[in-house]
Design an enzyme around this catalytic site. Structure first.
Site, PDB file in Angstrom:
ATOM      1  N   ILE A 114      44.874  38.277  41.839  1.00 28.62           N
ATOM      2  CA  ILE A 114      45.348  36.983  41.350  1.00 28.62           C
ATOM      3  C   ILE A 114      45.018  36.791  39.874  1.00 28.62           C
ATOM      4  CG2 ILE A 114      44.964  34.496  41.550  1.00 28.62           C
ATOM      5  CD1 ILE A 114      44.692  34.935  44.602  1.00 28.62           C
ATOM      6  N   GLY A 124      37.456  38.148  36.386  1.00 33.58           N
ATOM      7  CA  GLY A 124      38.033  38.929  37.482  1.00 33.58           C
ATOM      8  C   GLY A 124      39.510  39.212  37.281  1.00 33.58           C
ATOM      9  N   LYS A 176      34.404  43.315  35.719  1.00 37.66           N
ATOM     10  CA  LYS A 176      33.439  44.423  35.807  1.00 37.66           C
ATOM     11  C   LYS A 176      34.108  45.787  35.792  1.00 37.66           C
ATOM     12  CE  LYS A 176      31.259  43.480  39.586  1.00 37.66           C
ATOM     13  NZ  LYS A 176      30.266  43.715  40.654  1.00 37.66           N
ATOM     14  N   ARG A 232      42.563  42.872  38.333  1.00 35.83           N
ATOM     15  CA  ARG A 232      43.504  43.087  39.430  1.00 35.83           C
ATOM     16  C   ARG A 232      43.727  41.778  40.178  1.00 35.83           C
ATOM     17  NH1 ARG A 232      38.714  45.812  41.751  1.00 35.83           N
ATOM     18  NH2 ARG A 232      39.469  47.748  40.861  1.00 35.83           N
ATOM     19  N   TYR A 263      29.271  31.328  52.699  1.00 31.95           N
ATOM     20  CA  TYR A 263      30.481  31.479  51.883  1.00 31.95           C
ATOM     21  C   TYR A 263      31.082  30.121  51.550  1.00 31.95           C
ATOM     22  CZ  TYR A 263      35.317  32.550  50.612  1.00 31.95           C
ATOM     23  OH  TYR A 263      36.533  32.607  49.970  1.00 31.95           O
TER      24      TYR A 263
END
Length: 426
Positions: free
Chosen positions: A24, A19, A44, A22, A170
């Site tokens: 962090i 990831g 991705k 963009r 979550y």
């Protein structure tokens, strides 16, 4: 605004960051790049997002502009073959992997009844499974490194039931990442691989959060997290492992005394939104005093409790608020909104209220609406007042657990327009 100086300790090291196109993840990549590190951008985003800036290729350009070396790889962490291919390419280009940063994550803050299984699977497959899988596939190369680290962007394992009650799916998915830290730190000790977690004390201004909430004024910049990550990743893996670190504590530990420059708006440096999963004493003390008889759930602090929030009486706030709301209702607002809302207010002024912005010129008052509500919103009376005063955005309240929504979430978020009208009339 980085406040932690680069020391060169990551020069020549290879970081595999999920990831990292963009937010962090990219900030950590750029900080390492200043040391001359090699960075595998495993994300991705190969094509530009219509609303969010950055792709793996633009991130690679920024890394190399700062003196690092970059390898952009299209990786969905749910796909074992894609991760393995990226690992193989990294080893071929950089001769190994020294550091894995498990940053990729999915977030859906809904309660049990409103969490569809597709989103449940998304969170668990990206957060918990993706973290485990990336760690497993990088493991052979981490074992061969003399400076091996795994860093997961995940919270401390806080077993306060509040955090499960507001968004259990979550919480389980994020805690899965944290349990990887707990288990792998012990498992990999003999291999001299450090495994740690890092979590922000406050809300962090990323493009995704800004798009969702519309503001970053009560957040900190991503640099506080990347500075903290840099400090952790520069440590001796033999002596620093199994920690659940908080960004603020880490940067303070290396001599940063004034955190104001990290604030997006320096005026709000002492009025920042706290992140979730943290039992901060000043926030916890306030919320432990509030126990509602209706659900008997202790109201611990949520992610949007303010640092220097003053406790005060909320007697009479809700009736006064609805009196003000009635003055701004209009056919124009009804036409723009087309929704009926029911508000289940908890706390000192517990009760049911409604706003009809679907029929006639609109109406509001106490009790359930005459027409079926499109969205039912449940929150504490004090937070409700803050929301209509413009101090707390509905999207922020929802994301951070202060606001529970049943029904049409998109229509619930249209309330922001009415709130702006209310503020203009004051």
């Amino acid at each position: 605004m980085s406040l932690v100086a680069n020391t060169g300790k990551l020069a020549g090291r290879t970081l595999f960051i999920t990831g990292a196109s963009r937010g962090i993840g990219k900030a950590i990549a750029l900080k390492a790049a200043k040391d001359g590190a090699n960075v595998v951008i495993a994300a991705k985003t190969a094509d530009p997002h219509p609303k969010l800036p950055g792709t793996i290729y633009t991130a690679a350009e920024e890394i190399e502009a700062l003196g690092g070396k970059a390898l952009p790889c299209i990786v969905d962490v749910r796909d074992e073959k894609q991760i393995q291919k990226a690992v193989d390419e990294a080893v071929k280009k950089f001769n190994g992997i020294d550091i894995l940063v498990n940053n990729a994550s999915a977030i859906v803050l809904t309660d049990t009844a409103n969490t569809d299984m597709k989103r449940y699977d998304l969170m668990h497959n990206i957060n918990t499974r993706g973290t485990f899988l990336a760690s497993k596939l990088c493991l052979p190369y981490l074992k061969a490194s003399n400076h091996a680290h795994i860093l997961n962007l995940s919270p401390p394992l806080n077993m306060n039931p509040y955090w499960f009650s507001v968004h259990v799916a979550y919480t389980m998915a994020k805690y899965g990442m944290s349990m990887c830290v707990l288990g792998m730190a012990e498992e990999f000790k003999q291999d001299n691989i450090a495994v740690n977690a890092l979590w922000p004390k406050t809300a962090i201004a990323t493009a995704a959060i800004e798009m969702l909430t519309g503001t970053s004024s009560t957040s900190r910049k991503v640099e506080i997290v990347s500075d903290a990550a840099y400090v952790i990743l520069s440590k001796d893996p033999k002596t620093y492992t199994g920690n659940f670190a908080i960004d603020e504590d880490i940067v303070k530990s290396v001599g940063v005394k004034d955190l104001t420059p990290y604030a997006c708006d320096p005026k709000n440096a002492d009025n920042l939104l706290l992140d979730g999963f943290l039992d901060v004493p000043e926030a916890l003390a306030q919320h432990q005093k509030t126990i509602t008889s209706a659900n008997r759930v202790r109201q611990y602090h949520t992610s949007a409790v303010h640092y220097k929030e003053k406790e005060g009486s909320s007697e009479g706030q809700i009736p006064t608020l609805f009196a003000s709301i009635s003055k701004v209702l209009s056919s124009d607002l009804v036409q723009k909104t087309q929704a009926v809302y029911q508000f289940n207010v908890k706390g000192k002024e517990e009760g049911v209220w409604h706003i009809d912005l679907k029929n006639g010129d609109g109406q509001c008052g106490q009790g359930e609406p005459k027409n079926p509500p499109d969205a039912t919103l449940t929150m504490d009376g004090q937070h409700f007042a803050e929301m209509f005063a413009g101090k707390l955005k509905p999207t922020t309240a929802f994301m951070m657990g202060k606001l529970k929504i049943k029904g049409d979430i998109q229509k619930a978020m249209k309330l922001e327009k009415m709130m702006k009208s209310l503020q203009k009339k004051k």
